[in-house]
Write an enzyme that holds these catalytic residues in place. Structure first.
Site, short mmCIF file in Angstrom:
data_model
loop_
_atom_site.label_atom_id
_atom_site.label_comp_id
_atom_site.label_asym_id
_atom_site.label_seq_id
_atom_site.Cartn_x
_atom_site.Cartn_y
_atom_site.Cartn_z
N HIS A 38 0.84 -1.20 0.00
CA HIS A 38 0.00 0.00 0.00
C HIS A 38 0.88 1.26 0.00
O HIS A 38 0.57 2.24 -0.68
CB HIS A 38 -0.89 0.04 1.25
CG HIS A 38 -1.84 -1.11 1.38
ND1 HIS A 38 -1.67 -2.09 2.33
CD2 HIS A 38 -2.97 -1.44 0.71
CE1 HIS A 38 -2.66 -2.97 2.25
NE2 HIS A 38 -3.47 -2.60 1.26
N LYS A 151 -0.92 -6.81 -7.91
CA LYS A 151 -1.16 -7.96 -7.04
C LYS A 151 -2.57 -8.53 -7.24
O LYS A 151 -2.76 -9.73 -7.30
CB LYS A 151 -0.94 -7.52 -5.60
CG LYS A 151 -1.66 -8.29 -4.54
CD LYS A 151 -0.93 -9.55 -4.21
CE LYS A 151 -1.55 -10.34 -3.08
NZ LYS A 151 -2.91 -10.09 -2.74
N ASP A 152 -3.56 -7.64 -7.31
CA ASP A 152 -4.94 -8.06 -7.56
C ASP A 152 -5.21 -7.87 -9.05
O ASP A 152 -5.84 -6.90 -9.46
CB ASP A 152 -5.89 -7.25 -6.69
CG ASP A 152 -5.62 -7.51 -5.21
OD1 ASP A 152 -6.12 -8.51 -4.69
OD2 ASP A 152 -4.87 -6.72 -4.58
P1 AMP Z 1 -6.45 -4.01 -0.28
O1 AMP Z 1 -6.29 -3.17 0.94
O2 AMP Z 1 -5.98 -5.41 -0.10
O3 AMP Z 1 -7.82 -3.90 -0.88
O4 AMP Z 1 -5.46 -3.40 -1.36
C1 AMP Z 1 -5.52 -2.04 -1.71
C2 AMP Z 1 -4.68 -1.82 -2.93
O5 AMP Z 1 -3.33 -2.18 -2.65
C3 AMP Z 1 -5.13 -2.67 -4.12
O6 AMP Z 1 -5.06 -1.90 -5.30
C4 AMP Z 1 -4.12 -3.78 -4.12
O7 AMP Z 1 -3.92 -4.36 -5.39
C5 AMP Z 1 -2.88 -3.06 -3.65
N1 AMP Z 1 -1.92 -4.01 -3.11
C6 AMP Z 1 -2.14 -4.96 -2.17
N2 AMP Z 1 -1.03 -5.69 -1.96
C7 AMP Z 1 -0.07 -5.19 -2.79
C8 AMP Z 1 1.30 -5.52 -3.05
N3 AMP Z 1 1.92 -6.52 -2.43
N4 AMP Z 1 1.97 -4.77 -3.97
C9 AMP Z 1 1.34 -3.77 -4.63
N5 AMP Z 1 0.07 -3.41 -4.42
C10 AMP Z 1 -0.65 -4.11 -3.52
#
Ligand code: AMP
Length: 285
Positions: A38, A151-152
């Site tokens: 993040h 990642k997603d």
């Molecule tokens: P989340 O809080 O899991 O919904 O993730 C929020 C954002 O952070 C999303 O756009 C994810 O794809 C991104 N994200 C999560 N993990 C990673 C990572 N390891 N590297 C890069 N971006 C990430």
């Protein structure tokens, strides 16, 4: 501490003031429990935007009934510090009633094919929840730019397609996956892993690297690539494979042959006990 707001009026007031001051507005949507992945997104946002908003919202509509919504890690104070350190100007952390005042009795987005593939097949309703909440966040915050992680993988495809199809006035940036030294992609869900599972979880990135290497050295049959992915995961006793796929990088359609001019991506979803992890890698052209 950087400012934090919870209401739509407050976030709009701040964004309007920033834009009136001539600043470009960036949004990084998250579910909190922030980690270095993040942080990278916020830093990228900071590099391009004069006003950086991080939203923190554990979105109930993207979780299935038997998924981890209630136990999803929540750490708002620490998140605020991490976000501030990465260059965030404002945290928007709304409550569920602010985002869904009518509960389930509300409009939502659908897509006839994209939502049902891969993650959507394993998690029915997931992308309906994701796309709908991201559209709402775009409308609430009104960013010029929005940042998502590779990642997603399917999520960023869905969001980019939504922006195109619905003519949204936001530019989407996709940021490469941030990993641990052993290759494990950072994820808020990694905290669920016990030490043995944590060690076994490195098999996802290992499998993806083997797949990339195979294609790099001339393998053209996606089924062979899937087999490499499956075998690597199945060699870990603690890992239970959900899917190992090779699909078109834009349409997410399953591929029967790797051909020049058509980018392919390998994707994995694997369970370790009750924890489900995903990862992906673009394959060499
Ligand atoms: P989340 O809080 O899991 O919904 O993730 C929020 C954002 O952070 C999303 O756009 C994810 O794809 C991104 N994200 C999560 N993990 C990673 C990572 N390891 N590297 C890069 N971006 C990430």
């Amino acid at each position: 501490m950087i400012p934090q707001v919870a209401t739509i009026e407050d976030v709009r007031r701040q964004v309007d003031a920033a834009r009136a001051g001539g600043l470009r507005v960036g949004l990084v949507p998250t579910m909190g429990a922030l980690h270095e992945g993040h942080v990278r997104l916020v830093e990228r946002c900071r590099a391009e935007c004069g006003f950086v908003v991080v939203s923190i919202f554990v979105n109930p509509t993207q979780f299935g009934p038997s998924e981890d919504f209630t136990r999803y890690p929540r750490s708002l104070d620490r998140d605020r510090e991490l976000a501030a350190g990465a260059g965030c100007d404002l945290v928007f952390a709304p409550g569920v009633a602010t985002i869904y005042p009518r509960g389930e009795d509300a409009f939502h987005l659908e897509h006839p094919t994209l939502f049902g593939r891969l993650e959507g097949a394993s998690r029915p309703g997931h992308f309906r929840g994701v796309a709908t909440v991201v559209l709402k966040l775009f409308e609430i915050v009104g960013p010029d730019l929005a940042f998502f992680g590779q990642k997603d993988y399917q999520q960023q495809v869905v969001i980019r397609r939504m922006v195109e199809d619905l003519n949204l006035r936001v530019a989407v940036r996709v940021v490469p996956t941030v990993r641990e030294p052993d290759g494990l992609a950072l994820s808020s869900r990694n905290v669920y892993l016990n030490p043995d599972q944590r060690q076994a979880a490195a098999s996802l990135s290992r499998a993806l690297e083997l797949a990339q290497a195979a294609v790099g050295s001339g393998v053209r049959d996606p089924e062979r690539v899937r087999q490499i992915l499956r075998e690597t995961i199945e060699s870990e006793a603690l890992a239970e494979l959900d899917y190992a796929e090779v699909v078109d990088a834009e349409t997410l359609e399953s591929m029967s042959e790797l051909a020049p001019g058509r980018r392919a991506v390998a994707l994995l979803a694997v369970r370790f006990g009750s924890t489900r992890l995903i990862d992906n890698a673009l394959l060499p052209e």
